[in-house]
Design an enzyme around this catalytic site. Sequence first.
Site, PDB file in Angstrom:
ATOM      1  N   PRO A 205       0.884  -1.202  -0.167  1.00 38.67           N
ATOM      2  CA  PRO A 205      -0.091  -0.140  -0.093  1.00 38.67           C
ATOM      3  C   PRO A 205       0.744   1.166  -0.025  1.00 38.67           C
ATOM      4  O   PRO A 205       1.744   1.251   0.811  1.00 38.67           O
ATOM      5  CB  PRO A 205      -0.733  -0.227   1.301  1.00 38.67           C
ATOM      6  CG  PRO A 205      -0.611  -1.360   1.697  1.00 38.67           C
ATOM      7  CD  PRO A 205       0.496  -2.088   1.106  1.00 38.67           C
ATOM      8  N   GLY A 206       0.483   2.172  -0.844  1.00 39.87           N
ATOM      9  CA  GLY A 206       1.051   3.379  -0.855  1.00 39.87           C
ATOM     10  C   GLY A 206       2.340   3.492  -1.609  1.00 39.87           C
ATOM     11  O   GLY A 206       3.434   4.604  -1.750  1.00 39.87           O
ATOM     12  N   GLY A 208       2.564   3.517  -4.871  1.00 44.11           N
ATOM     13  CA  GLY A 208       2.308   4.262  -6.048  1.00 44.11           C
ATOM     14  C   GLY A 208       1.381   3.502  -7.209  1.00 44.11           C
ATOM     15  O   GLY A 208       1.772   4.258  -8.488  1.00 44.11           O
ATOM     16  N   HIS A 425      13.495   3.995  31.874  1.00 41.75           N
ATOM     17  CA  HIS A 425      13.169   2.967  30.933  1.00 41.75           C
ATOM     18  C   HIS A 425      13.892   3.076  29.629  1.00 41.75           C
ATOM     19  O   HIS A 425      14.223   2.343  29.107  1.00 41.75           O
ATOM     20  CB  HIS A 425      11.706   2.872  31.094  1.00 41.75           C
ATOM     21  CG  HIS A 425      11.054   1.909  30.006  1.00 41.75           C
ATOM     22  ND1 HIS A 425      10.331   0.684  30.370  1.00 41.75           N
ATOM     23  CD2 HIS A 425      11.029   1.651  28.624  1.00 41.75           C
ATOM     24  CE1 HIS A 425       9.902   0.186  29.202  1.00 41.75           C
ATOM     25  NE2 HIS A 425      10.050   0.909  28.310  1.00 41.75           N
ATOM     26  N   GLU A 426      13.623   4.346  29.211  1.00 41.94           N
ATOM     27  CA  GLU A 426      14.101   4.551  27.860  1.00 41.94           C
ATOM     28  C   GLU A 426      15.739   4.657  27.859  1.00 41.94           C
ATOM     29  O   GLU A 426      16.292   4.402  26.778  1.00 41.94           O
ATOM     30  CB  GLU A 426      13.685   6.264  27.451  1.00 41.94           C
ATOM     31  CG  GLU A 426      12.142   6.124  27.077  1.00 41.94           C
ATOM     32  CD  GLU A 426      11.692   5.079  26.238  1.00 41.94           C
ATOM     33  OE1 GLU A 426      12.363   4.670  25.322  1.00 41.94           O
ATOM     34  OE2 GLU A 426      10.386   4.730  26.409  1.00 41.94           O
ATOM     35  N   HIS A 429      16.827   0.881  27.293  1.00 45.56           N
ATOM     36  CA  HIS A 429      16.681   0.753  25.897  1.00 45.56           C
ATOM     37  C   HIS A 429      17.830   1.264  25.003  1.00 45.56           C
ATOM     38  O   HIS A 429      18.705   0.617  24.340  1.00 45.56           O
ATOM     39  CB  HIS A 429      15.465   1.429  25.015  1.00 45.56           C
ATOM     40  CG  HIS A 429      14.276   0.695  25.572  1.00 45.56           C
ATOM     41  ND1 HIS A 429      13.926  -0.789  25.325  1.00 45.56           N
ATOM     42  CD2 HIS A 429      13.048   1.099  25.803  1.00 45.56           C
ATOM     43  CE1 HIS A 429      12.812  -1.043  25.367  1.00 45.56           C
ATOM     44  NE2 HIS A 429      12.133  -0.016  25.859  1.00 45.56           N
ATOM     45  N   ASP A 501       6.572  -3.628  25.228  1.00 45.77           N
ATOM     46  CA  ASP A 501       8.007  -4.090  25.018  1.00 45.77           C
ATOM     47  C   ASP A 501       8.088  -5.500  24.814  1.00 45.77           C
ATOM     48  O   ASP A 501       8.311  -6.467  24.298  1.00 45.77           O
ATOM     49  CB  ASP A 501       9.016  -3.660  25.836  1.00 45.77           C
ATOM     50  CG  ASP A 501       9.235  -2.203  25.664  1.00 45.77           C
ATOM     51  OD1 ASP A 501       8.785  -1.707  24.651  1.00 45.77           O
ATOM     52  OD2 ASP A 501       9.734  -1.393  26.719  1.00 45.77           O
TER      53      ASP A 501
HETATM   54  P1  ADP Z   1      -1.023   2.724  -3.836  1.00 49.29           P
HETATM   55  O1  ADP Z   1      -0.164   1.962  -4.246  1.00 49.29           O
HETATM   56  O2  ADP Z   1      -1.702   2.515  -2.521  1.00 49.29           O
HETATM   57  O3  ADP Z   1      -2.241   2.613  -4.980  1.00 49.29           O
HETATM   58  P2  ADP Z   1      -1.054   5.611  -4.362  1.00 49.29           P
HETATM   59  O4  ADP Z   1      -0.558   5.468  -5.710  1.00 49.29           O
HETATM   60  O5  ADP Z   1      -2.365   5.878  -4.035  1.00 49.29           O
HETATM   61  O6  ADP Z   1      -0.584   4.082  -3.849  1.00 49.29           O
HETATM   62  O7  ADP Z   1      -0.122   6.436  -3.647  1.00 49.29           O
HETATM   63  C1  ADP Z   1      -0.408   7.414  -2.881  1.00 49.29           C
HETATM   64  C2  ADP Z   1       0.341   8.712  -2.687  1.00 49.29           C
HETATM   65  O8  ADP Z   1       1.835   8.339  -2.261  1.00 49.29           O
HETATM   66  C3  ADP Z   1       0.182   9.191  -4.259  1.00 49.29           C
HETATM   67  O9  ADP Z   1      -0.630  10.203  -4.450  1.00 49.29           O
HETATM   68  C4  ADP Z   1       1.501  10.153  -4.103  1.00 49.29           C
HETATM   69  O10 ADP Z   1       1.545  11.340  -3.609  1.00 49.29           O
HETATM   70  C5  ADP Z   1       2.540   9.341  -3.248  1.00 49.29           C
HETATM   71  N1  ADP Z   1       3.356   8.538  -4.003  1.00 49.29           N
HETATM   72  C6  ADP Z   1       3.604   7.028  -3.907  1.00 49.29           C
HETATM   73  N2  ADP Z   1       4.590   6.742  -4.609  1.00 49.29           N
HETATM   74  C7  ADP Z   1       5.080   7.682  -5.181  1.00 49.29           C
HETATM   75  C8  ADP Z   1       6.151   7.894  -6.267  1.00 49.29           C
HETATM   76  N3  ADP Z   1       6.957   6.925  -6.809  1.00 49.29           N
HETATM   77  N4  ADP Z   1       6.480   9.442  -6.699  1.00 49.29           N
HETATM   78  C9  ADP Z   1       5.738  10.242  -6.102  1.00 49.29           C
HETATM   79  N5  ADP Z   1       4.852  10.172  -5.171  1.00 49.29           N
HETATM   80  C10 ADP Z   1       4.422   8.767  -4.820  1.00 49.29           C
HETATM   81 ZN    ZN Z   2      10.261   0.183  26.258  1.00 47.95          ZN
END
Ligand code: ADP
Ligand code: ZN
Length: 612
Positions: A205-206, A208, A425-426, A429, A501
């Site tokens: 996801p994300g 592109g 604690h930190e 780590h 943790d």
């Molecule tokens: P998915 O793979 O989930 O379809 P998207 O294509 O919707 O992901 O990407 C989400 C956003 O992340 C895009 O609108 C863009 O702004 C940014 N993004 C992701 N990959 C790139 C990339 N290679 N270059 C520029 N922007 C990117």
């Molecule tokens: Zn911790």
Amino acid sequence: MSQNFYKNIIFAIFSLVAFSLIFSFLIEKSQKSQEISINQLAEKINQGEVTEIKVSGEVLKIGFKDKTQATSKKEAETSITETLKNFGVEPAALQKVSLSIEEQSGWQFWAGILIPTLIPVLIIGFIFWMMFRQARTGVNQAFNFGRSNIRLSTFSKEKIFFKDVAGLKEAKEELREVVDFLKNPKKFLDLGAKIPRGVLLVGLPGTGKTLLARAVAGESNVPFFHISASEFVEMFVGVGASRTRDAFMTAKKASPSILFIDEIDAVGRQRGAGLGGGNDEREQTLNQILVELDGFDRDTRVIVLAATNRPDILDPALLRPGRFDRRVILDLPDLNDREEILKIHSREKPLEKSVDLKKVAQRTPGFSGADLANLMNEGAILAARKNQKDILQGDLFEAIEKVILGPERRSRVISAKEKEITAYHESGHAIIAASLKNSDPVHKVTIISRGLAGGYTLKLPIEERRLRTKSQFLSELAVMMGGFVAEKFVFNDVSTGASNDLKEASELARRLVTKYGMSDSLGPITFGNTEEMVFLGREITTEKNYSEKTATQIDEEITKFIHHALEIAQKIVRTNKKALDTIAKTLLDKETLEQEDFYNLLKPFNIKPISA
Ligand code: ADP
Ligand code: ZN
Ligand code: MG
């Protein structure tokens, strides 16, 4: 809907009342031409006042000498002369009256019978029609389900080209071919080349996928149809298939064109795995997609792009040659690509001159393109909140943490004692991470709460890595134990702050044993078969494919890993008590230590962290 429904009933009743009013008014009016009885008529004939009588069925239209008119009725079966005679009309008087019989037409006859019965039926029908129409607009979607709601996105307002997509070199190369084909199909057809039919974009996801599909549309400048596969699936069986048909038809009509099916895994899951039996909606939709893909003519210039982040669960039939046979993999961006992506997303943002995006890229391994876009945006928001004119390096660094851990929660009130516990604690780590050479270097230690964490120690890998080793995992386990160990050592007590943790450590240890085969005594075997539940798309059942005896052994091995990590952590904390105190005290004072400050504090002690 119910409100409209009642409104409608009221309207129907109202119009009914209105109708009957109008009717009675009309009838009254027609009766104005005076109705007289037969005896009266007979009397008037005898007096010689009547000039003509028109007989039509049982109705008598009577014309008088003084040009007035009247109506009367006789029995239908008997003739008019008979009737009049019976009422005592003299034949001589009758002869002066011109008698004409108007043949009642069939239409009139039937109308006479039907209209009285038909009108109520019509009115009831009208009411039903109104109700039905109302229901139709009310539950509009329910009746409109065959349409695919396909979006024709030419993205005219915001066209995207390959230059707007950073990195992803191989993917772009592959897709350039698709663009080329859409532009000059002849070149390919002349050589007898098979046209690419379906291209599957695969990536986390994300990364592109959607962006790249839009770029293909922008580059080839053809109509682009965009539908998310989840839109195919509705509550009515058969809708998905009909929407699929509709979508493909629309694309074919507009050829050359691109049809983009986003998140195809929503319908493209392996068939026969559904809980809804072998004939569920998703399966029918998938079948329809297959049928449509096969139904293309050789020179149909429609390219079907599809995106998924779960290629592993797709039905093999989809991936067969002639369907989605081209697969384009979108990887997470590496260091250079991350910098590129950051550059693209800082195009319209004023960066302060000294901002080095490379440094941001270095701190963001594992970030997807979407994460980086989000990071730049968060940076801009932070800068705006501080009323700055441009975005500083620090804003971007802070944005990284915000993206990873959630927003800072400075306002969270904690007691002095809690603060001290968190500081130790930190520090625990941090010191363990600094002492172990296989651990990722510490970039920041803080006791400011962020997201769900009370405080945190930010570690980042030195370089990209796809593979991880056992010794790295062992170090990681020891670092995870660091907080718990430090608390126990200093306060001789433990808090709930370490619970997360411990949970993560236990999960990691279990994976080492059951998934990675890293336990010495059990050896390189994996245990448990993780199945997916189709509808939730998450791991929820783990088939236990080992004996109870092995289960006990697995638990023992996990315990061994944890205890080993605990020992390492204890040893480091014990031998570095002074360093621990120093760091904890400084944290209480300053709340946050960046890598440099942290390393400077460690200098007097015998800890030499790896640099990065
Ligand atoms: P998915 O793979 O989930 O379809 P998207 O294509 O919707 O992901 O990407 C989400 C956003 O992340 C895009 O609108 C863009 O702004 C940014 N993004 C992701 N990959 C790139 C990339 N290679 N270059 C520029 N922007 C990117
Ligand atoms: Zn911790
Ligand atoms: Mg997407």
